[in-house]
Design a protein around this motif. Structure first.
Motif, PDB file in Angstrom:
ATOM      1  N   SER A 150      34.033  54.003  48.443  1.00  0.00           N
ATOM      2  CA  SER A 150      33.714  54.792  47.143  1.00  0.00           C
ATOM      3  C   SER A 150      32.627  55.116  47.763  1.00  0.00           C
ATOM      4  O   SER A 150      31.358  54.558  47.051  1.00  0.00           O
ATOM      5  CB  SER A 150      33.793  53.645  45.883  1.00  0.00           C
ATOM      6  OG  SER A 150      33.168  53.681  45.657  1.00  0.00           O
ATOM      7  N   MET A 151      31.740  55.821  47.441  1.00  0.00           N
ATOM      8  CA  MET A 151      30.600  56.598  47.517  1.00  0.00           C
ATOM      9  C   MET A 151      29.450  55.783  46.303  1.00  0.00           C
ATOM     10  O   MET A 151      28.174  55.586  46.744  1.00  0.00           O
ATOM     11  CB  MET A 151      30.403  58.328  47.231  1.00  0.00           C
ATOM     12  CG  MET A 151      30.558  58.456  48.563  1.00  0.00           C
ATOM     13  SD  MET A 151      29.824  57.314  50.302  1.00  0.00           S
ATOM     14  CE  MET A 151      27.710  57.880  49.927  1.00  0.00           C
ATOM     15  N   LYS A 152      30.251  55.251  45.399  1.00  0.00           N
ATOM     16  CA  LYS A 152      29.750  55.420  43.911  1.00  0.00           C
ATOM     17  C   LYS A 152      28.894  53.607  44.080  1.00  0.00           C
ATOM     18  O   LYS A 152      27.503  53.357  43.987  1.00  0.00           O
ATOM     19  CB  LYS A 152      30.492  55.419  43.058  1.00  0.00           C
ATOM     20  CG  LYS A 152      30.639  56.009  42.188  1.00  0.00           C
ATOM     21  CD  LYS A 152      29.811  55.317  40.597  1.00  0.00           C
ATOM     22  CE  LYS A 152      29.384  57.112  40.253  1.00  0.00           C
ATOM     23  NZ  LYS A 152      29.101  58.602  40.328  1.00  0.00           N
ATOM     24  N   LYS A 153      29.971  53.252  44.737  1.00  0.00           N
ATOM     25  CA  LYS A 153      29.430  51.549  44.915  1.00  0.00           C
ATOM     26  C   LYS A 153      28.863  51.533  46.234  1.00  0.00           C
ATOM     27  O   LYS A 153      27.532  50.899  46.304  1.00  0.00           O
ATOM     28  CB  LYS A 153      30.876  51.294  46.136  1.00  0.00           C
ATOM     29  CG  LYS A 153      31.442  49.817  45.162  1.00  0.00           C
ATOM     30  CD  LYS A 153      32.405  49.204  45.334  1.00  0.00           C
ATOM     31  CE  LYS A 153      33.353  48.934  44.613  1.00  0.00           C
ATOM     32  NZ  LYS A 153      35.000  48.525  45.432  1.00  0.00           N
ATOM     33  N   VAL A 154      28.345  52.473  47.239  1.00  0.00           N
ATOM     34  CA  VAL A 154      27.650  52.532  48.866  1.00  0.00           C
ATOM     35  C   VAL A 154      26.404  52.433  47.366  1.00  0.00           C
ATOM     36  O   VAL A 154      25.159  51.843  48.134  1.00  0.00           O
ATOM     37  CB  VAL A 154      28.001  53.635  49.384  1.00  0.00           C
ATOM     38  CG1 VAL A 154      27.313  53.598  50.254  1.00  0.00           C
ATOM     39  CG2 VAL A 154      29.124  53.033  50.008  1.00  0.00           C
ATOM     40  N   GLY A 155      26.024  53.549  47.137  1.00  0.00           N
ATOM     41  CA  GLY A 155      24.706  54.304  46.407  1.00  0.00           C
ATOM     42  C   GLY A 155      24.121  53.263  45.942  1.00  0.00           C
ATOM     43  O   GLY A 155      23.165  53.464  45.596  1.00  0.00           O
TER      44      GLY A 155
END
Lengths: 336, 336, 336, 336
Positions: B203-208
């Motif tokens: 998930s890009m959210k978690k990456v960010g």
């Protein structure tokens, strides 16, 4: 929980990576406090310690050496510092005073023995094996070994060009007092024609014959890889002794190189970094689970642990059935 | 006996070492004749071959690439050369005409499939797994993988200095269409903060969030290692896509690097050389024992063999229970 | 035109690159024929030669050693092969019989002397300087030097981690009998604390004081880089002697490493490859222009040539005014 | 005296070595105080500084990146931070308030321009050139260049094995927007067959013909090295554009690699470390002598200095008379 970590014995690539593995896992995952103990067991005698934070660990993964320093202090033996005190008792007391729930020891065979004795005294201790020699019993691989083999192989690669340009025999001595693992792995990876290890008796006649046979086949140069601990006349270094004997047996100009301390230093290979990281993480897991008196080990591709009492006093040695020896012999490499 | 050897599929460090292992063992130990077949299966169609002598093998151990050349010719599929003939039959006939008692195939997943089909047609065939991706089912490790990880880790090491000097996020894309082994091993060894592999959804959210959390802790830079085969928007390369998404999520300047073909080339690591040599030797032993239709494999530290029929069509993939993933997560690394 | 090329003296990274530079320029640009002469001047005595084609040069640029082989044969001195003939006359006759319009000699100081004598005898000769020691008079840099410095610096980098982990003094001996260039350049690049070269007399008192001063400043470890040719007691190797003296002066545990032959071998650095290529090309241009009896040299970034008679018998040595010495001293490095 | 030092612009191997050179010389030899300014000119705006001691400099010599951090802040241009203040005045005032007698700027072409403007405003400033591109006018070599060439050459070496195994054309794009030095030096050192730089116009016909001519000579593979700044169709990256055009011209399978940021990072080569150290020392000497407004430069093997006003706004570019181009052409390499 509050744990201490120390690094003892000789230098070895990957120690800093395993320190980082222990500390990041302890701080980030288990919420433990970590105390770095300086200069091996000496730091437990002098209480020379520092508190680790995540910041302390920056840039550590690929750094050679040990940021904690090391020493050859052996608290159960004579010598070292504080020769007039009962060192084991002092250490037990200091650990208590510093409030350490467990001590992680990173070290070689000697350290495993010391750790086993402290475990017997009731200290909560977990050890991580570390040696470029790969001779610690109970683990398939110790970190540091792949790095040492890598440095030695690089050196052997370099000697090839000089050997063939000059039609010479080049003898290279690598580390390994009792165990010939570095010689075996780097000798095979570097294309050695003769590989001598302490565990396999050799005959100079056969060594000479191998080199002369190559000469007859149009290859007037050879590479000879020897472990420092092979039998010699008792006076000379392994490389010097073998080089002289080869000149005597074959009449071919022979030169020796002793690789020395550069095998111990510098950045660990990726493989060593990953083993060191995983061993560090598993040591912390053991502690979190309250499993003490054990050494972390690699079996196949699994990280396991074994009782320190089983490890202490044993050595893992090369034998003639090892696949690299068997395969080397099939290809015409002389092991003595 | 008279055996042939060919190398098929993509380039991979260690192929020459395994050719040398097969040939030296065959010629020196078993007294076999060895025929080198050029350009993979294409050479079996065109009878483009050479006779090997021990001299042909000089300098081969640490040389990248394959001295036999390779091709993507797949005789059981459409395309390639000689599109109007029944290629499998022609190959069976050519093998007979050339008097080959067995063919050794060095290759990746596609080659194992082709080899299995030829085994079904009655060809004496033994295969050796070779891939930088380490995704061949049935073997713990394929040679080439350690070398690729080594190159990728070296690149990640270099990016650290730029990332921290510029307070940037650096995204590096390494090889791995379906299997994320190179990303996982080099990402862990290189100190990646985020590691994305095709097998683990992200998930890009978690990456960010991972990157912003580092910023809050006073580390305004991060290293993101991605396998080329991770899911993207379908248009951009993995590195480019992830870099853009990270800038969008975090507002931090982000740069991407695609490592590309340099992961495939050059001298193999000592570890890969030794695995390649041993696999070559064991392939020859299988032939000497009349055991055909099998692929050589590494299990733990043992060289074994498994029926080609078992291997074909399967892939070895990363999963979330892999110890490096588990350990990485404990240390705060984001896998998506 | 038909030219011969030989390589004489010790091994040195870049020889193959300069052979390639000569041959590609000669064959491709000037349409000359090139004859490779094996084993240095010995090959001119025995007519052990091969005809070069562009194919002979494949893979040569980054290969260590010399594909032509080398020998220490000195035709104007006693010893070597064919001790009962007038070697210079035989060589003059052989060159004539083989129809060589010029001979290119790649070699060190000894080779320049030999080349000068042949020039005096009327042989068309052009020489290319080659030495890891960088001590050939008349050229700013010889190829091989940057590679040797690179290997030595890499070794010193590795010793740092062991020195600091163990709080030890590490002494490393690098090549350089009369000239200390390798010690100076690698010592400065590797962060040596003491650098000893044959050209600058040293006092063990000052060396010891430098190390003790570091101890007082909280740096209980030091790196000492010594050239093999520094003055000792006449019995021990430089590293061993200095290590013992340091232990005596300071009481700090001191270990030595002799780097040895690995400084000579392996792939040349890009800088050495380019110098070697350019020198090879310019040697060929000289021949095409009929300018004989000259040695190629690098002045600043220009390739020039100087009369062999000017070069022979001189050495290029370190002196105390060299900028690296001056700058090192400013930073507190002890040169003796 | 009390001096400040800042590092501006892109990352480049050797910056830390030059910081160390300045500081050790200043502190140890001249007894100056040194203030490290963080994040380039931005740190002069925000007074983000630290006091250096000899301890700060430990381990710095071979470390990539810059321990001071960098930024692209250009105080004489729009953009960056503090957009509503007169930045040059604020910096002049801050320098005064911090009591700095001189500021040392380590940077590339942009930094030289900025430094020249501050010199005009009356700031005591000395600059040190730093760029992997080697395009700063007035100095023969900038540190960082040799390291970048080394990384690029290593990559090209790796591509050779894949190119020849697969009979492919491999295109590699290296850094160099306006100046093709990296492409030229690494292309020559790596054995490129075609080398394209921004300064020399090329014809795809000639490029294709070179590759086809190699095919006809039995070399069905080629290496093409291109600088990122060569002319393309304006839409694609240099490597991608050239690869497509080559496939179109020759019909040979062509693959591209963009080397990217790994050229900027990691440990400097010994040569770069020594140049960086010497430049740092000489910058400090200039300051001690009260010579301001100058850039340090390397001329031949001498460290000199030139007025900043002479440097600013110029670029050092490749031209067709450069010896490596001339020599490359003689050997059949296509430069377009």
């Amino acid at each position: 929980m509050r744990i201490g970590i120390l690094t003892a014995g000789g230098d070895c690539p990957g120690i800093n990576a395993t320190i980082r593995g222990v500390c990041k896992t302890a701080i980030n995952h288990y919420g433990m406090e970590v105390i770095g103990i300086h200069s091996g067991f000496q730091g437990l005698l002098t209480k020379d310690v520092e508190q680790f934070t995540e910041k302390s660990l920056s840039g550590l993964l690929n750094l050679g050496g040990t940021m904690l320093g090391t020493s050859r202090e052996k608290p159960f033996k004579k010598g070292g510092i504080m020769t007039d005190v009962d060192k084991p008792s002092l250490i037990m007391q200091n650990v208590k005073e510093m409030g350490l729930d467990c001590v992680v020891c990173v070290g070689g065979n000697g350290t495993q023995k010391t750790a086993a004795k402290f475990a017997d005294l009731g200290l909560n201790i977990v050890s991580i094996p570390k040696t470029i020699d790969n001779d610690i019993w109970g683990t398939d691989i110790s970190f540091g070994f792949d790095s040492a083999v890598s440095i030695a192989t690089d050196a052997i690669d370099r000697l090839h060009s000089t050997a063939s340009s000059h039609k010479r025999v080049m003898v290279i001595e690598v580390m390994g007092h009792k165990a010939g693992w570095i010689a075996l792995y780097s000798g095979m990876a570097g294309g050695g024609d003769v590989i001598l290890v302490p565990e396999i008796p050799y005959s100079m006649k056969k060594v000479g014959e191998t080199i002369l046979e190559r000469l007859r086949k149009g290859k007037p140069y050879s590479i000879v890889v020897v472990a420092e601990g092979i039998q010699t006349d008792g006076h000379k270094r392994a490389a010097e002794y073998i080089a002289q004997e080869i000149e005597y047996e074959t009449g071919i100009e022979t030169r020796e190189t002793v690789l020395g301390y550069i095998q111990r230093g510098g950045s660990p290979t990726p493989s060593d970094r990953n083993i060191a990281t995983r061993m560090g993480g598993h040591a912390t897991e053991l502690i979190a689970n309250g499993q003490f008196g054990r050494m972390i080990a690699l079996k196949g591709d699994d990280i396991v642990s074994i009782p320190l009492g089983e490890v202490a006093g044993k050595l893992k040695l090369v034998n003639e059935e090892h696949d690299l020896v068997v395969q080397g012999r099939r290809m015409g490499i002389c092991f003595g």
